[in-house]
Enzyme design. Structure first.
Site, PDB file in Angstrom:
ATOM      1  N   LYS A 173       0.838  -1.204   0.000  1.00  0.00           N
ATOM      2  CA  LYS A 173       0.000   0.000   0.000  1.00  0.00           C
ATOM      3  C   LYS A 173       0.871   1.252   0.000  1.00  0.00           C
ATOM      4  O   LYS A 173       1.824   1.347   0.757  1.00  0.00           O
ATOM      5  CB  LYS A 173      -0.885   0.000   1.255  1.00  0.00           C
ATOM      6  CG  LYS A 173      -1.790  -1.202   1.359  1.00  0.00           C
ATOM      7  CD  LYS A 173      -2.465  -1.295   2.705  1.00  0.00           C
ATOM      8  CE  LYS A 173      -1.521  -1.624   3.821  1.00  0.00           C
ATOM      9  NZ  LYS A 173      -2.208  -1.949   5.088  1.00  0.00           N
ATOM     10  N   THR A 204      -6.613   9.639   8.828  1.00  0.00           N
ATOM     11  CA  THR A 204      -6.370   8.359   8.141  1.00  0.00           C
ATOM     12  C   THR A 204      -6.280   7.197   9.141  1.00  0.00           C
ATOM     13  O   THR A 204      -5.712   6.162   8.833  1.00  0.00           O
ATOM     14  CB  THR A 204      -5.053   8.424   7.343  1.00  0.00           C
ATOM     15  OG1 THR A 204      -3.988   8.745   8.270  1.00  0.00           O
ATOM     16  CG2 THR A 204      -5.089   9.460   6.243  1.00  0.00           C
ATOM     17  N   GLY A 206      -6.957   4.013  10.737  1.00  0.00           N
ATOM     18  CA  GLY A 206      -7.690   2.792  10.376  1.00  0.00           C
ATOM     19  C   GLY A 206      -7.805   2.529   8.878  1.00  0.00           C
ATOM     20  O   GLY A 206      -8.567   1.646   8.473  1.00  0.00           O
ATOM     21  N   THR A 207      -7.040   3.245   8.063  1.00  0.00           N
ATOM     22  CA  THR A 207      -7.129   3.011   6.605  1.00  0.00           C
ATOM     23  C   THR A 207      -6.726   1.572   6.253  1.00  0.00           C
ATOM     24  O   THR A 207      -7.370   0.930   5.422  1.00  0.00           O
ATOM     25  CB  THR A 207      -6.227   3.982   5.808  1.00  0.00           C
ATOM     26  OG1 THR A 207      -4.941   4.022   6.415  1.00  0.00           O
ATOM     27  CG2 THR A 207      -6.809   5.368   5.716  1.00  0.00           C
ATOM     28  N   GLY A 208      -5.650   1.100   6.911  1.00  0.00           N
ATOM     29  CA  GLY A 208      -5.150  -0.246   6.586  1.00  0.00           C
ATOM     30  C   GLY A 208      -6.149  -1.324   6.976  1.00  0.00           C
ATOM     31  O   GLY A 208      -6.412  -2.253   6.207  1.00  0.00           O
ATOM     32  N   CYS A 209      -6.739  -1.181   8.172  1.00  0.00           N
ATOM     33  CA  CYS A 209      -7.733  -2.160   8.653  1.00  0.00           C
ATOM     34  C   CYS A 209      -8.937  -2.172   7.711  1.00  0.00           C
ATOM     35  O   CYS A 209      -9.452  -3.228   7.337  1.00  0.00           O
ATOM     36  CB  CYS A 209      -8.214  -1.792  10.049  1.00  0.00           C
ATOM     37  SG  CYS A 209      -6.886  -1.609  11.240  1.00  0.00           S
TER      38      CYS A 209
HETATM   39  N1  LIG Z   1      -4.268  10.316   2.199  1.00  0.00           N
HETATM   40  C1  LIG Z   1      -4.675   9.302   1.456  1.00  0.00           C
HETATM   41  N2  LIG Z   1      -5.361   9.523   0.298  1.00  0.00           N
HETATM   42  C2  LIG Z   1      -5.804   8.512  -0.471  1.00  0.00           C
HETATM   43  N3  LIG Z   1      -5.615   7.210  -0.165  1.00  0.00           N
HETATM   44  C3  LIG Z   1      -4.934   6.906   0.963  1.00  0.00           C
HETATM   45  C4  LIG Z   1      -4.435   7.934   1.835  1.00  0.00           C
HETATM   46  N4  LIG Z   1      -3.819   7.336   2.893  1.00  0.00           N
HETATM   47  C5  LIG Z   1      -3.936   6.019   2.691  1.00  0.00           C
HETATM   48  N5  LIG Z   1      -4.601   5.748   1.524  1.00  0.00           N
HETATM   49  C6  LIG Z   1      -4.945   4.438   0.981  1.00  0.00           C
HETATM   50  O1  LIG Z   1      -5.498   3.696   2.053  1.00  0.00           O
HETATM   51  C7  LIG Z   1      -5.116   2.336   1.963  1.00  0.00           C
HETATM   52  C8  LIG Z   1      -4.353   1.945   3.228  1.00  0.00           C
HETATM   53  O2  LIG Z   1      -3.010   2.382   3.077  1.00  0.00           O
HETATM   54  P1  LIG Z   1      -2.004   2.776   4.201  1.00  0.00           P
HETATM   55  O3  LIG Z   1      -0.664   2.770   3.555  1.00  0.00           O
HETATM   56  O4  LIG Z   1      -2.462   4.029   4.860  1.00  0.00           O
HETATM   57  O5  LIG Z   1      -2.190   1.570   5.203  1.00  0.00           O
HETATM   58  P2  LIG Z   1      -1.675   1.422   6.680  1.00  0.00           P
HETATM   59  O6  LIG Z   1      -0.476   2.247   6.910  1.00  0.00           O
HETATM   60  O7  LIG Z   1      -1.583  -0.031   6.928  1.00  0.00           O
HETATM   61  O8  LIG Z   1      -2.877   2.004   7.514  1.00  0.00           O
HETATM   62  P3  LIG Z   1      -2.939   2.289   9.094  1.00  0.00           P
HETATM   63  O9  LIG Z   1      -2.703   3.762   9.206  1.00  0.00           O
HETATM   64  O10 LIG Z   1      -4.334   1.898   9.436  1.00  0.00           O
HETATM   65  O11 LIG Z   1      -1.903   1.433   9.759  1.00  0.00           O
HETATM   66  C9  LIG Z   1      -4.284   2.213   0.677  1.00  0.00           C
HETATM   67  O12 LIG Z   1      -5.150   1.870  -0.387  1.00  0.00           O
HETATM   68  C10 LIG Z   1      -3.739   3.629   0.497  1.00  0.00           C
HETATM   69  O13 LIG Z   1      -3.394   3.901  -0.829  1.00  0.00           O
HETATM   70  C1  LIG Z   2      -6.289  -2.515  17.291  1.00  0.00           C
HETATM   71  C2  LIG Z   2      -5.554  -1.887  16.177  1.00  0.00           C
HETATM   72  N1  LIG Z   2      -5.277  -2.637  15.072  1.00  0.00           N
HETATM   73  C3  LIG Z   2      -4.599  -2.077  14.037  1.00  0.00           C
HETATM   74  C4  LIG Z   2      -4.180  -0.768  14.078  1.00  0.00           C
HETATM   75  C5  LIG Z   2      -3.397  -0.178  12.921  1.00  0.00           C
HETATM   76  O1  LIG Z   2      -4.029   0.840  12.326  1.00  0.00           O
HETATM   77  C6  LIG Z   2      -4.505  -0.009  15.244  1.00  0.00           C
HETATM   78  N2  LIG Z   2      -4.144   1.289  15.363  1.00  0.00           N
HETATM   79  N3  LIG Z   2      -5.187  -0.603  16.261  1.00  0.00           N
END
Ligand SMILES: Nc1ncnc2c1ncn2[C@@H]1O[C@H](COP(=O)(O)OP(=O)(O)OP(=O)(O)O)[C@@H](O)[C@H]1O
Ligand SMILES: Cc1ncc(CO)c(N)n1
Length: 260
Positions: A173, A204, A206-209
């Site tokens: 990502k 942002t 929780g975007t990854g979850c």
């Molecule tokens: N500012 C943004 N604008 C558009 N898309 C985004 C943005 N931030 C993250 N994304 C998208 O959101 C999804 C999750 O990506 P990200 O790299 O943020 O995951 P992550 O770091 O695992 O998330 P978390 O912050 O929950 O740990 C991907 O599809 C990424 O391209």
């Molecule tokens: C519980 C939990 N899982 C995953 C993440 C990563 O975004 C977080 N901040 N908290």
């Protein structure tokens, strides 16, 4: 109705973890189930405490789910220690679970570690190989590949290295880039870019979850990996663009942006 199981940690502030997953699954009009691996005391400004679940209790939750309502897809998020990782791997193999999406959660957006250092090897050897799709962000892909990622070429190199030990598809990502949000899918030597414009927001959390559970929902619905990621990316972009602004730090997304 399709059923989706999330195996992850609880986020008391509702933006990430189990809560984000259940909101995402519900917004996809599917039935959500959960096996909770840890409690976190957390909000938009940071993680203030973590309490791991007992590994046998994680097994107990997974047994209860699979012996009664079989999930069509499984998303795995925060797994804090070796015992919990082994418990999950054992049970998913026992029940021949499929459509598994593994988000190798290592560090929260706020910088707190969510997996112990000594559990990394077990995560890589026992859990990641069970994934149909694994979804590292750039820092996680750097750890998994052992290389620095500074460009899109580096993302491809990292995916190639990670794929030496993983049969499933790898989605790196690009949310941590400043100029775009392009995600790379590496599947069996084939490369596909999911291009995304960066939404200019600090919210942002929780975007990854959210992305990984949206992919699980789409796999449960029968879409291919590529279609599932395309649909999940559209969902996350909509939920980010909606402009919800809650809390004092990095706020959550609006999971209901498309529900009217
Ligand atoms: N500012 C943004 N604008 C558009 N898309 C985004 C943005 N931030 C993250 N994304 C998208 O959101 C999804 C999750 O990506 P990200 O790299 O943020 O995951 P992550 O770091 O695992 O998330 P978390 O912050 O929950 O740990 C991907 O599809 C990424 O391209
Ligand atoms: C519980 C939990 N899982 C995953 C993440 C990563 O975004 C977080 N901040 N908290």
């Amino acid at each position: 109705m399709k059923k989706v199981l999330t195996i992850a940690g609880s986020d008391s502030s509702g933006g990430a973890g189990i809560q984000a997953d259940i909101k995402t699954i519900t917004a996809h009009k599917m039935y959500a189930m959960s096996a909770i691996t840890a409690l976190t005391a957390q909000n938009t400004t940071g993680v203030y405490g973590v309490m791991d679940a007992d590994a046998d209790f994680v097994k107990n939750q997974i047994d209860c789910i699979f012996t009664d309502i079989r999930p069509d897809a499984v998303k795995i998020g925060m797994v804090s220690n070796i015992e919990i990782i082994k418990a999950i791997a054992e049970k998913l193999i026992e029940y021949k679970a499929d459509n598994i999406v593994v988000d190798p959660v290592m560090v929260a957006t706020s910088g707190s570690r969510l997996i112990s250092e000594d559990a990394m090897e077990t995560l890589i050897k026992e859990l990641l190989p069970l994934g149909s799709v694994i979804t590292p962000n750039i820092p996680e892909a750097e750890v998994l590949s052992g290389i620095d990622i500074k460009s899109e070429e580096d993302m491809i190199k990292a995916a190639e290295i990670i794929s030496e030990n993983i049969d499933g598809a790898i989605l790196i990502k690009g949310g941590h880039y400043d100029d775009n949000a392009n995600d790379l899918l590496y599947d069996n030597g084939n490369i596909h870019w999911f291009k995304g414009k960066r939404v200019d927001t600090k919210n942002t959390h929780g975007t990854g979850c959210t992305l990984s559970s949206a992919i699980a929902c789409n796999l449960a619905a029968g879409y291919s990996k590529e279609e599932s990621i395309k649909n999940a990316k559209e969902y996350i972009t909509g939920a980010l663009k909606d402009g919800l602004d809650l809390g004092k730090g990095s706020g959550p997304l609006n999971h209901m942006y498309n529900l009217g």
